[in-house]
Structures are given as structure tokens and as C-alpha cells.
Design a protein around this motif. Structure first.
Motif, short mmCIF file in Angstrom:
data_model
loop_
_atom_site.label_atom_id
_atom_site.label_comp_id
_atom_site.label_asym_id
_atom_site.label_seq_id
_atom_site.Cartn_x
_atom_site.Cartn_y
_atom_site.Cartn_z
N PHE A 200 37.85 25.15 0.09
CA PHE A 200 38.86 26.15 -0.24
C PHE A 200 38.16 27.50 -0.31
O PHE A 200 37.44 27.80 -1.26
CB PHE A 200 39.52 25.83 -1.58
N ARG A 201 38.31 28.29 0.74
CA ARG A 201 37.67 29.60 0.83
C ARG A 201 38.66 30.62 1.37
O ARG A 201 38.70 30.89 2.57
CB ARG A 201 36.45 29.54 1.76
N PRO A 202 39.48 31.20 0.53
CA PRO A 202 40.45 32.19 1.00
C PRO A 202 39.80 33.37 1.73
O PRO A 202 40.42 33.99 2.58
CB PRO A 202 41.14 32.66 -0.28
N ALA A 203 38.54 33.64 1.43
CA ALA A 203 37.86 34.77 2.07
C ALA A 203 37.71 34.59 3.57
O ALA A 203 37.51 35.58 4.28
CB ALA A 203 36.48 34.95 1.42
N ARG A 204 37.84 33.37 4.08
CA ARG A 204 37.71 33.17 5.53
C ARG A 204 38.79 33.96 6.29
O ARG A 204 38.65 34.24 7.45
CB ARG A 204 37.74 31.69 5.91
N TRP A 205 39.88 34.31 5.61
CA TRP A 205 40.97 35.05 6.24
C TRP A 205 40.82 36.55 6.04
O TRP A 205 41.67 37.32 6.48
CB TRP A 205 42.32 34.59 5.67
N LEU A 206 39.75 36.97 5.35
CA LEU A 206 39.58 38.38 5.01
C LEU A 206 38.30 38.98 5.57
O LEU A 206 37.91 40.07 5.18
CB LEU A 206 39.56 38.55 3.48
N GLY A 207 37.61 38.27 6.48
CA GLY A 207 36.33 38.75 7.02
C GLY A 207 36.51 39.82 8.07
O GLY A 207 37.50 40.55 8.10
N THR A 208 35.53 39.90 8.97
CA THR A 208 35.60 40.85 10.07
C THR A 208 36.74 40.45 11.00
O THR A 208 37.26 39.34 10.92
CB THR A 208 34.29 40.84 10.88
N GLN A 209 37.12 41.33 11.88
CA GLN A 209 38.21 41.05 12.82
C GLN A 209 37.90 39.79 13.62
O GLN A 209 38.77 38.94 13.82
CB GLN A 209 38.42 42.24 13.77
N ALA A 210 36.64 39.63 14.06
CA ALA A 210 36.26 38.45 14.85
C ALA A 210 36.38 37.17 14.03
O ALA A 210 36.87 36.15 14.52
CB ALA A 210 34.84 38.61 15.37
N GLU A 211 35.96 37.21 12.76
CA GLU A 211 36.05 36.02 11.89
C GLU A 211 37.50 35.64 11.63
O GLU A 211 37.86 34.46 11.64
CB GLU A 211 35.34 36.29 10.56
N VAL A 212 38.34 36.63 11.41
CA VAL A 212 39.76 36.37 11.15
C VAL A 212 40.42 35.79 12.39
O VAL A 212 41.22 34.86 12.31
CB VAL A 212 40.49 37.66 10.68
N GLU A 213 40.05 36.28 13.58
CA GLU A 213 40.63 35.76 14.83
C GLU A 213 40.26 34.29 15.03
O GLU A 213 41.09 33.50 15.47
CB GLU A 213 40.19 36.61 16.02
N VAL A 214 39.01 33.91 14.70
CA VAL A 214 38.60 32.51 14.82
C VAL A 214 39.41 31.66 13.85
O VAL A 214 39.92 30.60 14.22
CB VAL A 214 37.08 32.35 14.53
N ALA A 215 39.57 32.11 12.62
CA ALA A 215 40.33 31.35 11.62
C ALA A 215 41.79 31.22 12.04
O ALA A 215 42.38 30.14 11.94
CB ALA A 215 40.22 32.03 10.25
N GLN A 216 42.38 32.29 12.55
CA GLN A 216 43.78 32.25 12.97
C GLN A 216 43.98 31.33 14.17
O GLN A 216 44.99 30.63 14.26
CB GLN A 216 44.30 33.65 13.27
N ALA A 217 43.02 31.31 15.09
CA ALA A 217 43.13 30.45 16.27
C ALA A 217 43.06 28.97 15.90
O ALA A 217 43.57 28.12 16.61
CB ALA A 217 42.04 30.80 17.28
N ALA A 218 42.42 28.68 14.78
CA ALA A 218 42.28 27.29 14.33
C ALA A 218 43.38 26.88 13.35
O ALA A 218 43.30 25.84 12.74
CB ALA A 218 40.91 27.09 13.69
N MET A 219 44.40 27.72 13.23
CA MET A 219 45.49 27.43 12.28
C MET A 219 46.83 27.70 12.93
O MET A 219 47.19 28.85 13.14
CB MET A 219 45.33 28.30 11.04
N MET A 220 47.55 26.65 13.30
CA MET A 220 48.87 26.81 13.89
C MET A 220 49.83 25.77 13.32
O MET A 220 50.28 24.88 14.04
CB MET A 220 48.80 26.66 15.40
N PRO A 221 50.16 25.85 12.03
CA PRO A 221 51.04 24.83 11.45
C PRO A 221 52.46 24.84 12.02
O PRO A 221 53.17 23.86 11.91
CB PRO A 221 51.05 25.18 9.97
N PHE A 222 52.87 25.95 12.65
CA PHE A 222 54.22 26.05 13.21
C PHE A 222 54.19 25.97 14.73
O PHE A 222 55.17 26.28 15.38
CB PHE A 222 54.88 27.36 12.78
N SER A 223 53.05 25.57 15.31
CA SER A 223 52.85 25.57 16.75
C SER A 223 52.77 27.02 17.23
O SER A 223 52.50 27.91 16.44
CB SER A 223 53.92 24.77 17.48
#
Length: 130
Positions: free
Chosen positions: A52-75
Motif C-alpha cells: 500500500f503506497r499511495p505515493a506511487r500515484w504522486l511521483g514524476t510524470q513518468a512514474e505516474v504514467e507507468v502506474a496508470q498504465a498498470a491500472m485499468m479496473p474499468f477497461s
């Protein structure tokens, strides 16, 4: 939603054209494929995906893009869940009200009950008025 997606295995799609994978394999046109949300949301590209690391969504633009690409609960794309925006709006309102009125603690961790959908089995929460 990331660690315990409701639709863990996604929905089936039929490929309209051949798809070449990074390892050189080719999935032929007409093949039925699934997007495995359960595994995708636990991608090693997230660092420690089970933490549980909420900070993974608050990093640099590149880090946030990686986290967002690995999260698609709604397809995603043309077949994104029609309830996505309503669910996102409701979760903020409901959680704000619950967190303001109650205190929550996990009494017993759940086991994943995996099928077409995923649900927690054996989860016990302690709830107290704030």
C-alpha cells in the motif's frame, strides 16, 4: 480496485488483425483474448505491487504514467465500462462520508474468491463511530 478488481479477468475480445508481441510471437487475427486485470494490476513495473503506497500515484510524470498504465479496473478504449464516471464520482462522496463518521480496522485479512468476478472471502472489519 487495483488489488481486488471486480472483473478480475476482463472480457473477451476477438482480434481484428494479427498482433506481434515484444518476444516475437504473433497472436493471429480472429483469436479470442482476455485482458487479465488481476495480473496487470500486480505488474512488477509498479515496484512492490502488493504494498500500500499511495505515493506511487504522486511521483514524476513518468512514474505516474507507468502506474496508470498498470491500472485499468474499468477497461479502456471504445469498450470502457459505461459506469466508470458515475463510480468515480460516487466513491469520493461515499468514502468522504464514511471516513468522516467511522473508524475502520481490518480484523482478519480476506482470501480472494476468484471467478468471472472477484470478491473477498472472510474479510472482517472492525467499525466504530468516530
Amino acid at each position: 480496485m487495483r488489488l481486488h478488481p471486480v472483473v478480475a479477468l476482463g472480457t473477451a475480445r476477438v482480434l481484428a488483425s494479427d498482433v506481434a508481441l515484444a518476444n516475437g510471437s504473433v497472436i493471429p487475427r480472429g483469436a479470442e483474448v482476455l485482458m487479465d486485470h488481476f495480473s496487470m494490476h500486480r505488474s512488477p513495473s509498479l515496484g512492490d505491487p502488493d504494498a500500500f503506497r499511495p505515493a506511487r500515484w504522486l511521483g514524476t510524470q513518468a512514474e505516474v504514467e507507468v502506474a496508470q498504465a498498470a491500472m485499468m479496473p474499468f477497461s479502456a478504449g471504445a469498450r470502457v465500462c459505461v459506469g466508470k464516471e458515475l463510480a468515480k464520482a460516487e466513491i469520493h462522496a461515499v468514502l468522504a462520508r464514511l471516513i468522516g463518521r467511522f473508524r475502520f480496522a481490518v480484523h482478519r485479512e480476506p482470501q480472494a474468491n476468484l471467478g468471472l468476478t472477484m470478491s473477498p472471502k472472510g474479510l472482517q472489519l472492525l467499525v466504530q463511530e468516530a
